[in-house]
Structure formats: structure tokens, C-alpha cells
Design a protein around this motif. Structure first.
Motif: not given
Length: 361
Positions: A96-98, A106-108, A344-353, A356-361
Motif C-alpha cells: 500500500v505504501q509503495r 521495497w527497501h526504503a 515490532p519494536l526490535p524489528l524497528g531497530l533492525l529497519g533503522a540499521a 542507515r546502511r544503504r542510505y547513510p546520512a
């Protein structure tokens, strides 16, 4: 007037100008500080409301969390079945979001949704904070800002509209007085209701007539209920205009987005059925659907993060009304919330990591 007389006047004028500048600077600083003070007061009030709410629902929440000791009484096979069901719900949500933000990959979308969802579940009033984080991550991944805003808004509106329609479609099944008890009947009832949900929602999106009828009916009922208040006008026109804006955002993929939206809630409903199967319950089918719809509506209540406490209390109570013994209702609620809130809480940390690995700030 001599130059010596003009000098003091010039000095006074210069001092007056400097004082005026100082006053203007102080006013600017005060104006800059006022929004931050209002934001601080708003945050403190929100934290106080959250604390009081958690205190009120703490007994039911503690009872639900304490039921982990009885997890050995649950069927391991049905617990494991909840993993692919929740994965299916996530895949539908990402679809839906994509489609809404018109992202190429899909990654982002997946990583930003996991991170935003985790923030929304732990922060007071976290829905807005989670949406802001996902927006920032999507823009960082290259999504156009305006498209990210309109897409996320459209996706949230579609998801919320469908889940709010669930109780209305469950009413005919409840009124029918379903006699059969068991999860097979609950699955059949759920499949019929979700299929009807897709048809009804599709008609609302494709045709002006049904949506305008809903708007006129709401307008008529509201004005009759509050005869002394200012009458509401133009509800049907506003609904059609907002529907058109939603379709403009989704584009020709609106049917696929609608199917994914219904699938997102159908997989989630199947997860609740799996939790009930894990405790060996035989509830009334239509009331299980109502219990599920109640839990989803309570999740939207911004008083506590992710409806924490309110969902546990509401779902346990409605499952009990559906014929589930109280002890099994608590245990089934624990299993369902384990997969929909806590994991979903630890999955959120995984998603953020991963993001950031693919799109570094």
C-alpha cells in the motif's frame, strides 16, 4: 544651533536607535521561545495523560503480560503459524505504501515503516512522530518530499477507513445470530466479511453515488441528533472531493492498493484466529470479528503508545463476550499482542540499521 549643541542630540538619537534595536531583538527572542514553551507544555500535558491512562489500565496490562508463564499451555504450531501471517500483513502494508508514494523499490518503504512503527509504539502520541520519522527516511532514500507526504497520508487514510468499516460489516453477522461455534466458522465469517469489505470499498472509490449516499445519511442523522446545533451541510461533496484526492495520489494502481489494504487486515485477523487456536478456544465467529475490529480501533487511540493497555483490556473483554473463557482470552490476547506490539519494536531497530546502511546520512 552650534555643532557642540548638535552632538548631544546625535548621541541621544544613536542611543535611542540602539535601544529600539535591543527591544526588537528581545521581542524576536521572546517570539522564538514562545512556540518552544507551548510545545513543552503540550508535551508535559500529554505525558501526564499517558501516565494516568497507563495507571488506570495497569491491572489488565499486568495480567496480560503475566500470562507468559502459561505459554507452555499453548500450541507451538499455531504460535509459529502467526509468523508468516504477520509477515503477510507487513507485506500488504508495504505494498500500500509503495504504491502510494510511487517508490521504485521495497527497501526504503519497508525499513522506514518498521522504524516509524516502532517509534509510534513507544512514544506518547507516537503516531505523528512515527509518520515524521518515516517521511524523513523516505526523503533520505530519494523519494520526493511532496510525494512522500501525500502518499503516506493517502495510505493511512485508506488503511484507517477500511478498518473503521469492519464493525459495520460485522453487525449483519452478529444480528444473524451465528449458532456455529469454532474457528472454522470464524474463518468463514471473516472471509465473507473481508470479501464484502473489498466490494463495498471498491464501490466507494469507483462510484460517486454510494459515497454521496453515505455522506447524506451521516449528515441527516447528525442533524437530527443535534437539532439545536448548527446544521452540517455539504458532507457528501467533501467526501467525494477527498476520495478524488486519494485516487489522484494512488493513480491507476488504486485497485491493487485496496486489495493490499484489505489483505493487511485479513492477515492480522487470521493471526488472532491462530492465537485463539493456540489456546484451544471455540468462540462465536461474528463476535471474534467484532473483537478484532475493536482492538484495531483502540490501537488508534493516541492516549497511550500503540493503544498499550487499552487494546489488552478491550480485546480480552470482547473475546470473553465471544465465549472464550477468561483465562484463555487473556492468554490469546498476550499471544496476539506479542506479535503485533512487542516484536515490532526490535524489528524497528533492525529497519533503522538497514536503512542507515544503504542510505547513510
Amino acid at each position: 544651533m552650534t555643532p557642540t549643541e548638535r552632538a548631544p542630540i546625535g548621541d541621544r538619537l544613536e542611543r535611542a536607535i540602539e535601544e529600539r534595536v535591543d527591544v526588537e531583538q528581545e521581542l524576536e527572542r521572546a517570539r522564538a521561545q514562545e512556540p518552544s514553551r507551548r510545545s513543552l507544555r503540550r508535551t508535559l500535558v500529554l505525558l501526564a495523560i499517558t501516565a494516568v491512562s497507563l495507571y488506570l489500565v495497569a491491572p489488565g496490562l499486568i495480567e496480560t503480560l503475566s500470562s507468559w508463564r502459561d505459554i507452555d499451555e499453548m500450541s507451538l504450531g499455531w504460535l509459529l503459524a502467526m509468523v508468516p501471517l504477520q509477515a503477510g500483513a507487513l507485506a500488504c502494508l508495504w505494498t500500500v505504501q509503495r504504491l502510494a508514494v510511487h517508490a521504485a523499490g521495497w527497501h526504503a518503504v519497508a525499513t522506514s515503516q518498521l522504524a516509524g512503527n516502532a517509534i509510534a509504539k513507544v512514544a506518547p502520541g507516537g503516531g505523528a512522530l512515527g509518520a515524521a520519522l518515516q517521511y524523513r527516511m523516505l526523503v533520505q532514500a530519494g523519494v520526493e518530499p511532496s510525494r512522500a507526504v501525500s502518499g503516506l497520508t493517502a495510505a493511512n487514510v485508506l488503511l484507517l477507513s477500511v478498518v473503521l468499516a469492519l464493525p459495520l460489516l460485522a453487525i449483519p453477522a452478529i444480528a444473524g445470530g451465528s449458532v456455529d461455534r469454532g474457528l472454522v466458522a470464524a474463518t468463514v465469517v471473516g472471509a465473507v466479511v473481508f470479501a464484502a469489505l473489498f466490494v463495498v470499498a471498491g464501490a466507494m472509490l469507483a462510484l460517486d453515488g454510494p459515497l454521496a449516499w453515505v455522506g447524506r445519511t451521516f449528515e441527516r442523522l447528525r442533524n437530527r441528533a443535534r437539532r439545536g446545533a448548527q446544521p452540517v451541510r455539504g458532507v457528501a461533496e467533501r467526501l467525494v472531493a477527498e476520495r478524488d484526492e486519494l485516487l489522484a495520489t494512488l493513480g491507476p494502481s488504486w485497485r491493487e492498493a485496496l486489495a493490499a489494504t484489505v489483505g493487511r487486515w485479513a492477515f492480522d485477523y487470521a493471526s488472532l484466529l491462530a492465537a485463539l487456536a493456540a489456546v484451544g478456544s471455540t468462540p462465536r465467529p461474528a463476535l471474534v470479528l467484532l473483537a478484532f475490529a475493536t482492538a484495531q480501533v483502540l490501537t488508534q487511540v493516541p492516549i497511550t503508545p500503540g493503544g498499550l493497555g487499552f487494546v489488552e483490556a478491550g480485546l480480552t473483554a470482547t473475546l470473553t463476550l465471544a465465549g472464550v473463557p477468561p483465562g484463555k482470552a487473556v492468554l490469546a490476547t498476550f499471544a496476539y499482542r506479542l506479535f503485533t506490539y512487542w516484536l515490532p519494536l526490535p524489528l524497528g531497530l533492525l529497519g533503522a540499521a538497514l536503512h542507515r546502511r544503504r542510505y547513510p546520512a
